[in-house]
Scaffold this motif. Sequence first.
Motif, PDB file in Angstrom:
ATOM      1  N   VAL A  50     107.696   8.197  -6.279  1.00  0.00           N
ATOM      2  CA  VAL A  50     108.810   9.029  -5.846  1.00  0.00           C
ATOM      3  C   VAL A  50     110.103   8.335  -6.259  1.00  0.00           C
ATOM      4  N   THR A  51     110.964   9.068  -6.917  1.00  0.00           N
ATOM      5  CA  THR A  51     112.216   8.496  -7.403  1.00  0.00           C
ATOM      6  C   THR A  51     113.405   9.216  -6.783  1.00  0.00           C
ATOM      7  N   GLN A  52     114.279   8.441  -6.177  1.00  0.00           N
ATOM      8  CA  GLN A  52     115.550   8.962  -5.689  1.00  0.00           C
ATOM      9  C   GLN A  52     116.625   8.214  -6.468  1.00  0.00           C
ATOM     10  N   PRO A  53     117.271   8.870  -7.416  1.00  0.00           N
ATOM     11  CA  PRO A  53     118.150   8.163  -8.342  1.00  0.00           C
ATOM     12  C   PRO A  53     119.451   7.653  -7.739  1.00  0.00           C
ATOM     13  N   GLU A  54     119.873   8.240  -6.629  1.00  0.00           N
ATOM     14  CA  GLU A  54     121.157   7.840  -6.043  1.00  0.00           C
ATOM     15  C   GLU A  54     120.936   6.967  -4.819  1.00  0.00           C
ATOM     16  N   LYS A  55     121.564   5.781  -4.822  1.00  0.00           N
ATOM     17  CA  LYS A  55     121.480   4.942  -3.620  1.00  0.00           C
ATOM     18  C   LYS A  55     122.443   5.441  -2.572  1.00  0.00           C
ATOM     19  N   LEU A  56     123.579   5.965  -3.020  1.00  0.00           N
ATOM     20  CA  LEU A  56     124.638   6.373  -2.105  1.00  0.00           C
ATOM     21  C   LEU A  56     125.253   7.672  -2.610  1.00  0.00           C
ATOM     22  N   LEU A  57     125.462   8.584  -1.671  1.00  0.00           N
ATOM     23  CA  LEU A  57     126.146   9.830  -1.982  1.00  0.00           C
ATOM     24  C   LEU A  57     127.238  10.009  -0.937  1.00  0.00           C
ATOM     25  N   SER A  58     128.472  10.053  -1.385  1.00  0.00           N
ATOM     26  CA  SER A  58     129.601  10.160  -0.472  1.00  0.00           C
ATOM     27  C   SER A  58     130.324  11.475  -0.722  1.00  0.00           C
ATOM     28  N   VAL A  59     130.465  12.289   0.322  1.00  0.00           N
ATOM     29  CA  VAL A  59     131.112  13.592   0.204  1.00  0.00           C
ATOM     30  C   VAL A  59     132.060  13.793   1.377  1.00  0.00           C
ATOM     31  N   PHE A  60     132.911  14.799   1.239  1.00  0.00           N
ATOM     32  CA  PHE A  60     133.785  15.185   2.345  1.00  0.00           C
ATOM     33  C   PHE A  60     133.136  16.293   3.153  1.00  0.00           C
ATOM     34  N   LYS A  61     133.504  16.330   4.410  1.00  0.00           N
ATOM     35  CA  LYS A  61     133.017  17.386   5.309  1.00  0.00           C
ATOM     36  C   LYS A  61     133.285  18.748   4.698  1.00  0.00           C
ATOM     37  N   GLY A  62     132.274  19.615   4.741  1.00  0.00           N
ATOM     38  CA  GLY A  62     132.400  20.950   4.202  1.00  0.00           C
ATOM     39  C   GLY A  62     131.977  21.070   2.745  1.00  0.00           C
ATOM     40  N   ALA A  63     131.777  19.965   2.077  1.00  0.00           N
ATOM     41  CA  ALA A  63     131.362  19.989   0.679  1.00  0.00           C
ATOM     42  C   ALA A  63     129.856  20.214   0.587  1.00  0.00           C
ATOM     43  N   PRO A  64     129.394  20.775  -0.545  1.00  0.00           N
ATOM     44  CA  PRO A  64     127.938  20.924  -0.728  1.00  0.00           C
ATOM     45  C   PRO A  64     127.298  19.576  -1.015  1.00  0.00           C
ATOM     46  N   VAL A  65     126.035  19.482  -0.622  1.00  0.00           N
ATOM     47  CA  VAL A  65     125.290  18.235  -0.796  1.00  0.00           C
ATOM     48  C   VAL A  65     123.983  18.528  -1.515  1.00  0.00           C
ATOM     49  N   GLU A  66     123.638  17.659  -2.471  1.00  0.00           N
ATOM     50  CA  GLU A  66     122.319  17.727  -3.096  1.00  0.00           C
ATOM     51  C   GLU A  66     121.803  16.313  -3.266  1.00  0.00           C
ATOM     52  N   LEU A  67     120.725  16.006  -2.600  1.00  0.00           N
ATOM     53  CA  LEU A  67     120.076  14.709  -2.742  1.00  0.00           C
ATOM     54  C   LEU A  67     118.860  14.911  -3.633  1.00  0.00           C
ATOM     55  N   LYS A  68     118.825  14.142  -4.705  1.00  0.00           N
ATOM     56  CA  LYS A  68     117.798  14.365  -5.707  1.00  0.00           C
ATOM     57  C   LYS A  68     116.517  13.583  -5.407  1.00  0.00           C
ATOM     58  N   CYS A  69     115.391  14.206  -5.755  1.00  0.00           N
ATOM     59  CA  CYS A  69     114.089  13.578  -5.609  1.00  0.00           C
ATOM     60  C   CYS A  69     113.188  14.071  -6.732  1.00  0.00           C
ATOM     61  N   ASN A  70     112.611  13.149  -7.463  1.00  0.00           N
ATOM     62  CA  ASN A  70     111.611  13.482  -8.466  1.00  0.00           C
ATOM     63  C   ASN A  70     110.329  12.725  -8.151  1.00  0.00           C
ATOM     64  N   TYR A  71     109.208  13.312  -8.532  1.00  0.00           N
ATOM     65  CA  TYR A  71     107.935  12.691  -8.196  1.00  0.00           C
ATOM     66  C   TYR A  71     106.997  12.670  -9.389  1.00  0.00           C
ATOM     67  N   SER A  72     106.001  11.820  -9.263  1.00  0.00           N
ATOM     68  CA  SER A  72     104.927  11.734 -10.249  1.00  0.00           C
ATOM     69  C   SER A  72     103.623  11.696  -9.483  1.00  0.00           C
ATOM     70  N   TYR A  73     102.762  12.668  -9.767  1.00  0.00           N
ATOM     71  CA  TYR A  73     101.484  12.759  -9.046  1.00  0.00           C
ATOM     72  C   TYR A  73     100.557  13.647  -9.846  1.00  0.00           C
ATOM     73  N   SER A  74      99.301  13.246  -9.968  1.00  0.00           N
ATOM     74  CA  SER A  74      98.379  13.989 -10.826  1.00  0.00           C
ATOM     75  C   SER A  74      97.809  15.229 -10.162  1.00  0.00           C
ATOM     76  N   GLY A  75      97.819  15.256  -8.828  1.00  0.00           N
ATOM     77  CA  GLY A  75      97.243  16.401  -8.145  1.00  0.00           C
ATOM     78  C   GLY A  75      98.300  17.372  -7.663  1.00  0.00           C
ATOM     79  N   SER A  76      97.933  18.170  -6.667  1.00  0.00           N
ATOM     80  CA  SER A  76      98.883  19.114  -6.072  1.00  0.00           C
ATOM     81  C   SER A  76      99.682  18.375  -5.005  1.00  0.00           C
ATOM     82  N   PRO A  77     100.976  18.235  -5.168  1.00  0.00           N
ATOM     83  CA  PRO A  77     101.747  17.361  -4.272  1.00  0.00           C
ATOM     84  C   PRO A  77     102.047  18.004  -2.919  1.00  0.00           C
ATOM     85  N   GLU A  78     102.184  17.147  -1.947  1.00  0.00           N
ATOM     86  CA  GLU A  78     102.676  17.564  -0.639  1.00  0.00           C
ATOM     87  C   GLU A  78     103.895  16.706  -0.359  1.00  0.00           C
ATOM     88  N   LEU A  79     105.050  17.326  -0.271  1.00  0.00           N
ATOM     89  CA  LEU A  79     106.318  16.599  -0.252  1.00  0.00           C
ATOM     90  C   LEU A  79     107.085  16.799   1.030  1.00  0.00           C
TER      91      LEU A  79
END
Lengths: 115, 107
Positions: free
Chosen positions: B4-33
């Motif tokens: 499991v890869t989360q590329p950002e260590k820190l995400l800083s935003v202002f109140k009311g701003a949109p947020v997207e925290l990224k996550c990518n995975y590697s798995y040979s079967g059907s993942p459960e995330l």
Amino acid sequence: NAGVTQTPKFQVLKTGQSMTLQCAQDMNHEYMSWYRQDPGMGLRLIHYSVGAGITDQGEVPNGYNVSRSTTEDFPLRLLSAAPSQTSVYFCASRSTGLAGANVLTFGAGSRLTVL
Amino acid sequence: AQRVTQPEKLLSVFKGAPVELKCNYSYSGSPELFWYVQYSRQRLQLLLRHISRESIKGFTADLNKGETSFHLKKPFAQEEDSAMYYCALWGYSTLTFGKGTMLLVSP
């Protein structure tokens, strides 16, 4: 239900000392596990158990022993503590009874410092 | 092996701003995330899981098998969202975590 209970909450050891981190759950969960949490490393699995009498290694098992004599308890033993084992340790459990519900319930953590 | 890869260590935003925290995975079967959250000095707790397709505290996450991603989104961040967020994958009888992203929401 108390959920997952870990003791002690804090512990300071000297290099070479031994100790046991206790973990108990009252949810009749078959699956239990131990993680360590380090800054920048996330949570890494140390050992896990799918039921009483069965244990297996995780990603970082070296320096740690576990046993599972009862469903409720899953102690983690450090036989000879090293400074590299300074970390926050989390115990977690999961019921295997619900298909597709692989949700872990975590304890509050045990902060260990090895000098 | 699963990863499991989360590329950002820190995400800083202002109140009311949109947020997207990224996550990518590697798995040979059907993942459960999953997404877990850890508020300051508290234990980890489940935020949401892809099987449920639910929205918790305004957060949503969609599994994209083509891009092997499970990004966490919220349209309007609140100060109380400040926490450490972990993406996790269940497979081979273990839950594997990413390294986590610290979300800081400023007023």
